[in-house]
Design an enzyme around this catalytic site. Sequence first.
Site, PDB file in Angstrom:
ATOM      1  N   ALA A   8       0.629  -1.053   0.032  1.00 58.37           N
ATOM      2  CA  ALA A   8       0.007   0.075  -0.012  1.00 58.37           C
ATOM      3  C   ALA A   8       0.945   1.346   0.113  1.00 58.37           C
ATOM      4  CB  ALA A   8      -0.846  -0.077   1.250  1.00 58.37           C
ATOM      5  N   ASP A 120       3.385  -2.823  13.240  1.00 60.27           N
ATOM      6  CA  ASP A 120       2.634  -3.404  12.485  1.00 60.27           C
ATOM      7  C   ASP A 120       2.976  -5.032  12.307  1.00 60.27           C
ATOM      8  OD1 ASP A 120       0.874  -3.999  10.246  1.00 60.27           O
ATOM      9  OD2 ASP A 120       2.223  -2.935   8.810  1.00 60.27           O
TER      10      ASP A 120
HETATM   11  N1  ADP Z   1      14.408  -7.595   2.987  1.00 62.81           N
HETATM   12  C1  ADP Z   1      13.466  -8.401   2.392  1.00 62.81           C
HETATM   13  N2  ADP Z   1      13.833  -9.467   1.802  1.00 62.81           N
HETATM   14  C2  ADP Z   1      12.790 -10.401   1.068  1.00 62.81           C
HETATM   15  N3  ADP Z   1      11.581  -9.964   0.931  1.00 62.81           N
HETATM   16  C3  ADP Z   1      11.300  -8.766   1.342  1.00 62.81           C
HETATM   17  C4  ADP Z   1      12.162  -7.936   2.152  1.00 62.81           C
HETATM   18  N4  ADP Z   1      11.564  -6.728   2.540  1.00 62.81           N
HETATM   19  C5  ADP Z   1      10.281  -6.868   2.459  1.00 62.81           C
HETATM   20  N5  ADP Z   1      10.121  -8.036   1.505  1.00 62.81           N
HETATM   21  C6  ADP Z   1       8.673  -8.717   0.681  1.00 62.81           C
HETATM   22  O1  ADP Z   1       7.963  -7.472   0.264  1.00 62.81           O
HETATM   23  C7  ADP Z   1       6.650  -7.378   0.824  1.00 62.81           C
HETATM   24  C8  ADP Z   1       6.351  -5.958   1.167  1.00 62.81           C
HETATM   25  O2  ADP Z   1       7.294  -5.445   2.077  1.00 62.81           O
HETATM   26  P1  ADP Z   1       7.292  -4.441   3.563  1.00 62.81           P
HETATM   27  O3  ADP Z   1       8.537  -3.791   4.000  1.00 62.81           O
HETATM   28  O4  ADP Z   1       6.254  -5.333   4.402  1.00 62.81           O
HETATM   29  O5  ADP Z   1       6.340  -3.427   2.968  1.00 62.81           O
HETATM   30  P2  ADP Z   1       4.775  -2.648   3.089  1.00 62.81           P
HETATM   31  O6  ADP Z   1       4.907  -1.604   3.818  1.00 62.81           O
HETATM   32  O7  ADP Z   1       4.411  -2.594   1.645  1.00 62.81           O
HETATM   33  O8  ADP Z   1       4.094  -3.910   3.683  1.00 62.81           O
HETATM   34  C9  ADP Z   1       6.892  -8.312   2.274  1.00 62.81           C
HETATM   35  O9  ADP Z   1       5.651  -8.872   2.952  1.00 62.81           O
HETATM   36  C10 ADP Z   1       7.667  -9.375   1.839  1.00 62.81           C
HETATM   37  O10 ADP Z   1       7.197 -10.251   1.167  1.00 62.81           O
HETATM   38 MG    MG Z   2       4.586  -5.212   5.457  1.00 63.11          MG
END
Ligand code: ADP
Ligand code: MG
Length: 211
Positions: A8, A120
């Site tokens: 989002a 979160d």
């Molecule tokens: N360091 C990482 N390594 C691998 N996958 C990641 C990493 N950071 C995020 N992701 C993937 O991207 C998705 C979204 O990242 P996130 O930081 O949770 O952002 P958002 O605020 O959109 O939820 C995560 O649910 C995961 O699947």
């Molecule tokens: Mg997330």
Amino acid sequence: MDLLAQGAEAKLFRDKDKVIKERIAKGYRHHDIDLGLRRFRTRREAKVLQKLDDMQFPAPKFHDFCDKRMTITMDFVEGPVLRDVLSSKAQVPQDEYQELAQRVGKQIGQLHMNDIIHGDLTTSNMILEGHMNKTNSTLKFIDFGLSKFSDKAEDKAVDLHLLDRALESTHSDLYPQIFKDALEAYKKANPNAAKVLERLSKVQKRGRHKK
Ligand SMILES: Nc1ncnc2c1ncn2[C@@H]1O[C@H](COP(=O)(O)OP(=O)(O)O)[C@@H](O)[C@H]1O
Ligand SMILES: [Mg+2]
């Protein structure tokens, strides 16, 4: 660079062994407010990831951030998010659910002991690295843009309450046992847990009245 995920608030790109998380502009927010919010969350996530590196808490290793491009660069974590692990009954035997729930609780206890509130806590914000090698897997927490530093029992209780709600809606088949298992491990990991749990029952009553 490949698009890894689009949430989002952010787009995540993979560049070899690194992930670049870029917070994207939200048209429905006033321009200045949007800039301020994205800058604040980018800086906050960078700061928390650095602190976690220092603590050797399991999270992606932080590399750098840019609050003009609104990006954070961190290590790519190889593995499924915990939501998918807990949803795929075929892959995880019954007794492993409990062990994973205990890890979640223990690690939140470690964060709270260091006065870090995640903000979160959902199973999409945890990646099980090395999943195939079960004895060696690490549960890495991600998504610290809504985090804050606080020593207040109230903030910690709200953090746990959000986890409770997320588990209830995402893993209804494992709920409420999954939350109980997590709380048990939280108590063991955090010497100040009693105050937080006392507060949690107040927060939960408050939540029920709102419904
Ligand atoms: N360091 C990482 N390594 C691998 N996958 C990641 C990493 N950071 C995020 N992701 C993937 O991207 C998705 C979204 O990242 P996130 O930081 O949770 O952002 P958002 O605020 O959109 O939820 C995560 O649910 C995961 O699947
Ligand atoms: Mg997330």
